[in-house]
Design a protein around this motif. Structure first.
Motif: not given
Length: 417
Positions: A151-156, A158-164
């Motif tokens: 899961r990769i999410e761009l919020r304003r 910052t980038a939240d990266i929860d990668s396998a």
């Protein structure tokens, strides 16, 4: 029947499109099969579904802000029904574009745009922001044969990266530009990593989506030739060059020629000739039965030119993943629509097709799962689909075999005037 030919088989594909507050599409959840035909009268929102793919394609090529500005700003693309512009819109896609994704475990993408008034301001100032999310299946799962999710999410900013993938994990959310988009490679993960590789391929698929609406006048004009790797342009303005490329694909060319001569028996052959006194410009010439010389495409009828453009598109052996076609029946004789439906199904093995039509004769040739009934309510919101596939099947069964087009035109399926 046109000769069989070898072409590109469809691997990556889109399974579902969801939309909130984009033009008239206030809330849409649309399954996408190999062939999806949007059916309804004018101004119910069919074209807006195609515009969604066009919008994402432009974002992949030019970025978010440039794409929104090119359309006149957020207010012009958001739903305008009611007394106030909606403060946000969202577009979502499900599909298969990473190596371990499947129809039961699809990849997902969503883009949300927010347009909110600055607190304390009476007029004129808004914050414009985006939220972008990717769910990918780039790694095999450890148990139960389920693919691992990244899961990769761009919020304003910052980038939240929860990668396998261990190589992509980061101890803290990295910074990104306020309007960055992963569709342009603006995600802080290794360029050679699995997520970046998949997102690049997905973005390329979106960038190559074409919304085809042939401009007959543009197709008739002489145009430059010799440009390698050309797709047929959205407006068919490079028809001459595309036909030259198609002629190199012997089976595709013979299939196109057979269809054209079947639909217009007076045509015996299609040729491309250089225009004297120009630098590398050519025009399409038609050899017609019992006529001396050749007929320039500039002198052919509107319907003949549009038919040639459309069938050339459908015989392309190397199309993009998604092809959208606006008003596919426009300018075609009703007798051409039966053959057209056959070619649509053949082409849908190489490219997903999203098509709009008003023609009951074409709808007669379709299956219930290929038809999407479209309506629009008194508040200006589109209802797509307006009728479920199950309900369409029920109506067909109850009608004791009446054709789909006749049922739609009579109002039995909804989507009437």
């Amino acid at each position: 029947m046109a000769p069989a030919r070898i072409g590109r088989r469809l691997n990556s594909r889109f399974l579902r499109l969801t939309v909130e507050n984009f033009r008239t599409l206030t809330r849409m959840d649309l399954p996408l099969g190999p062939l999806t035909v949007l059916v309804g009268p004018n101004a119910v929102g069919k074209s807006n579904v195609l515009r969604v793919f066009e919008f994402l394609s432009d974002v992949a090529r030019a970025g978010i802000e440039e794409t929104v500005e090119a359309r006149g700003g957020f207010d012009e693309i958001a739903y305008r029904g009611g007394h106030h512009t909606r403060s946000g819109l969202r577009i979502g896609l499900q599909g298969v574009w990473s190596p371990y994704a499947s129809e039961s475990e699809p990849d997902e993408y969503s883009l949300s745009l927010l347009h909110r008034r600055v607190a304390g301001e009476d007029r004129g100032r808004y914050n414009f922001s985006r939220n972008e999310r990717f769910l990918l299946h780039t790694e095999a799962g450890a148990v139960d044969d389920k693919a691992a999710e990244s899961r990769i999410e761009l919020r304003r900013t910052t980038a939240d990266i929860d990668s396998a993938a261990e190589s992509e994990r980061q101890s803290r959310p990295p910074k990104v530009d306020r309007m960055a988009t992963g569709l342009r490679g603006e995600i802080p993960v290794p360029e050679d990593g699995p997520s970046a590789t998949v997102i690049r391929g997905f973005a390329r698929h979106l960038a190559e989506v074409r919304v085809f609406d042939a401009d007959v006048r543009a197709a008739r004009r002489p145009s430059p030739v010799g440009l390698p790797g050309q797709l047929l342009a959205d407006d068919a303005s490079n028809l001459v060059d595309f036909l030259l490329r198609l002629r190199e694909e012997h089976d595709a060319w013979q299939a196109l020629l057979e269809d054209v001569t079947t639909l217009v028996p007076s045509i015996e052959d299609i040729d491309v000739q250089l225009v004297p006194g120009t630098s590398g410009r050519a025009t399409v010439q038609l050899k017609e039965r019992n006529l001396r010389g050749r007929t320039s495409l500039a002198d052919a009828s509107f319907g003949t030119v549009r038919m040639l453009c459309l069938f050339a598109l459908l015989h392309d052996p190397h199309p993009p993943v998604m092809t959208c076609i606006e008003e596919i029946d426009h300018g075609l004789h009703p007798h051409a629509l039966e053959l057209l439906s056959e070619r649509l199904r053949e082409a849908s093995e190489r490219t997903q097709l999203l098509v709009t039509t008003h023609a009951p004769v074409l709808v007669d040739q379709l299956e219930p799962e290929e038809v999407v009934i479209c309506e629009r309510d008194a508040k200006g919101a589109s209802h797509i689909p307006a009728t479920s596939t199950e309900r369409i099947r029920e109506v067909v069964e109850a009608s004791e075999g009446l054709p789909l087009g006749e049922l739609w035109f009579s109002g039995a399926l909804g989507g009437g005037l």
